[in-house]
Design an enzyme around this catalytic site. Structure first.
Site, mmCIF file in Angstrom:
data_model
loop_
_atom_site.group_PDB
_atom_site.id
_atom_site.type_symbol
_atom_site.label_atom_id
_atom_site.label_comp_id
_atom_site.label_asym_id
_atom_site.label_seq_id
_atom_site.Cartn_x
_atom_site.Cartn_y
_atom_site.Cartn_z
ATOM 1 N N ARG A 139 32.435 39.924 45.516
ATOM 2 C CA ARG A 139 33.134 41.048 44.499
ATOM 3 C C ARG A 139 32.212 41.591 43.531
ATOM 4 N NH1 ARG A 139 33.558 45.598 42.114
ATOM 5 N NH2 ARG A 139 35.095 46.194 41.859
ATOM 6 N N HIS A 142 31.032 44.057 37.233
ATOM 7 C CA HIS A 142 31.525 45.118 37.822
ATOM 8 C C HIS A 142 32.080 44.921 36.189
ATOM 9 C CE1 HIS A 142 34.792 43.100 39.080
ATOM 10 N NE2 HIS A 142 35.667 44.154 38.980
ATOM 11 N N HIS A 144 35.234 47.472 33.933
ATOM 12 C CA HIS A 144 36.688 48.718 34.446
ATOM 13 C C HIS A 144 37.346 49.628 32.525
ATOM 14 C CE1 HIS A 144 38.934 45.200 35.011
ATOM 15 N NE2 HIS A 144 38.335 45.370 36.744
ATOM 16 N N GLU A 148 42.517 43.385 34.025
ATOM 17 C CA GLU A 148 42.842 43.015 34.606
ATOM 18 C C GLU A 148 43.190 41.179 34.691
ATOM 19 O OE1 GLU A 148 39.632 43.232 37.772
ATOM 20 O OE2 GLU A 148 39.570 40.934 38.549
ATOM 21 N N HIS A 187 31.856 41.613 34.785
ATOM 22 C CA HIS A 187 32.633 40.111 35.618
ATOM 23 C C HIS A 187 32.587 40.059 37.382
ATOM 24 C CE1 HIS A 187 36.225 42.567 35.469
ATOM 25 N NE2 HIS A 187 36.296 42.271 36.494
ATOM 26 N N GLU A 210 40.933 50.804 42.550
ATOM 27 C CA GLU A 210 39.720 49.438 42.336
ATOM 28 C C GLU A 210 38.580 50.359 43.122
ATOM 29 O OE1 GLU A 210 39.766 46.688 42.132
ATOM 30 O OE2 GLU A 210 37.834 46.241 43.192
#
Ligand code: MN
Ligand code: MN
Length: 438
Positions: A139, A142, A144, A148, A187, A210
């Site tokens: 993944r 990124h 945001h 999380e 992360h 997402e």
């Protein structure tokens, strides 16, 4: 159970107040119907029991048949919707959804699916994402605008992050481990051998998507190439590999397995020491907050998992027939993820409105702050589910605990219970109660 698998929709009705939920009463209802009970005001308990039995007999009879089209598998999964307990009434905002309903964004390297406020309007506080990464699958790096919280459901992964001081973090996490990445901290997650991993992500914002995170590759290919080259102190030619990046970034993609953790950790500390913050937490390694023959509860919030500053969690195991007792939460809405087993919840939503819904693995439930509810294991295996809150600490009010803390005469004036009944009520908070006595 045969009389409960028909997903028939009974006609609208208004039941007398004071009816207790009665799954066993419904199961055992006889064929003879005496019609609906009248006013509740002066009903004795015997009259209540008789009226309940007759109402249930009536529901199981002609008035509840449903000869039209039916989605039989869905009706079988949700028996309390087709044949509700007689205590259900009125319209309660939908509080059931499921990851199994969600579109799966499948890419090479893994997949993701989500339930957020777009498809589940009651879920204003929290959005959930379920993700799978194959061995080596990444993944992408990124960040945001939501915090999380995550729990590993199966397999193992390596996670990286950068803290507020610019110090790195890396850890390998296994099933039952948590991690927490606050808003804005960059992360990554990479599946490890032998079979990668699957995990649940919980975000403290129901509108989180997402599909709308900041990806390192997406960003850099949408920045003038000479600016990136200047930033890195290299010539533009050195960025030729950017040509292979998909126009919207990589998001999830396959990769070889990473080297040993110690080797990655050594390489990461070239300029800064390892972070002092532990972004991971061994949830199932911790001693349960409460445990007995009926189940267990592990509470994890900012008091024991310090970085989890805005998400509180309870990981609950309820044994077959047992029940997470009647309660509500003072400080935040509860977002649930059902991990294994099956159960049901009734949400009471004021002014005689209440609805009961059944839950299965991968389902998502929601109980707004202050609305009372219970979780009953209706299956034959352990029920395991998560209670998630957008709050720094876990809080609840247990009905049993409250009653034990009241003057007995005051309780008796309200509910008419005997001294023997009052004495029998369990006194502790965070309760899971044993199977019923009929
Ligand atoms: Mn993330
Ligand atoms: Mn709850």
């Amino acid at each position: 159970m045969t009389d409960r698998t028909d997903p028939a929709t009974p006609p609208p009705r208004r039941e007398p107040a004071g009816f207790a939920p009665s799954r066993r009463g419904l199961l055992g209802a006889g064929a003879a119907g005496l019609g609906l009970a009248a006013s509740s005001a002066a009903l004795s308990s015997a009259a209540l029991a008789q009226s309940r039995a007759s109402t249930e007999a009536g529901m199981a009879g002609a008035s509840a048949t449903n000869p039209g089209p039916q989605n039989v598998p869905l009706g079988t999964m949700l028996p309390d919707s087709g044949m509700p307990p007689v205590s259900d009434h009125g319209s309660v905002k939908q509080f059931w959804s499921s990851m199994s309903l969600a579109h799966r964004r499948i890419q090479r390297g893994g997949w993701a699916r989500q339930v957020n406020v777009t498809d589940f309007p009651i879920s204003k506080d929290i959005a959930g994402v379920n993700m799978r990464l194959e061995a080596g699958g990444i993944r992408e790096l990124h960040w945001h605008a939501a915090d999380e919280w995550a729990i590993m459901l199966t397999g193992t992964a390596r996670i990286t992050a950068l803290d507020y001081d610019g110090s790195p973090f890396v850890k390998d996490v296994k099933a039952g481990d948590l991690w927490y990445f606050p808003q804005g901290l960059p992360h990554s997650i990479q599946g490890l051998g032998p079979d990668g991993c699957e995990f649940l992500l919980v975000f403290d914002d129901g509108t989180f998507s997402e599909d709308d995170t900041k990806l390192i590759s997406d960003w850099l290919i949408h920045t003038p190439r000479e600016v990136v080259a200047k930033n890195f102190g290299v010539g533009v030619d050195a960025l030729k590999p950017f040509d292979a990046i998909p126009p919207e970034g990589r998001y999830i993609f396959p990769a070889p397995l990473p080297p040993a953790l110690a080797q990655d950790a050594a390489a990461m500390t070239a300029s800064h020491p390892m972070s002092k913050i532990d972004f991971a937490f061994g949830l199932t390694d911790m001693k349960p907050t409460k445990e007995d023959a009926n189940g267990s509860i592990r509470v994890v919030d900012s008091r024991n998992f310090t970085i989890s500053r805005n998400v509180a969690a309870a990981y609950v195991v309820v044994k077959p027939g047992a029940m997470r007792s009647l309660h509500w939460h003072q400080n935040a809405d509860e977002w649930q993820f059902w991990i294994s087993g099956k159960g049901r919840m009734t949400l009471f939503a004021n002014h005689s409105d209440a609805r009961t819904i059944d839950f299965n693995p991968s389902d998502v439930g929601y109980a707004p702050a202050t609305l009372p509810h219970y979780i009953e294991n209706t299956g034959t295996e352990d029920l395991v589910y998560l209670e998630m809150f957008k709050a720094p600490v876990y809080q609840d009010v247990s009905l049993n605990n409250w009653i034990a803390a009241l003057p007995p005469e005051l309780v008796k004036q309200h509910l008419g219970l005997s001294d023997a009944t009052l004495a029998a009520i369990p006194k502790d908070n965070l309760g899971i109660v044993p199977p019923g006595k009929g």
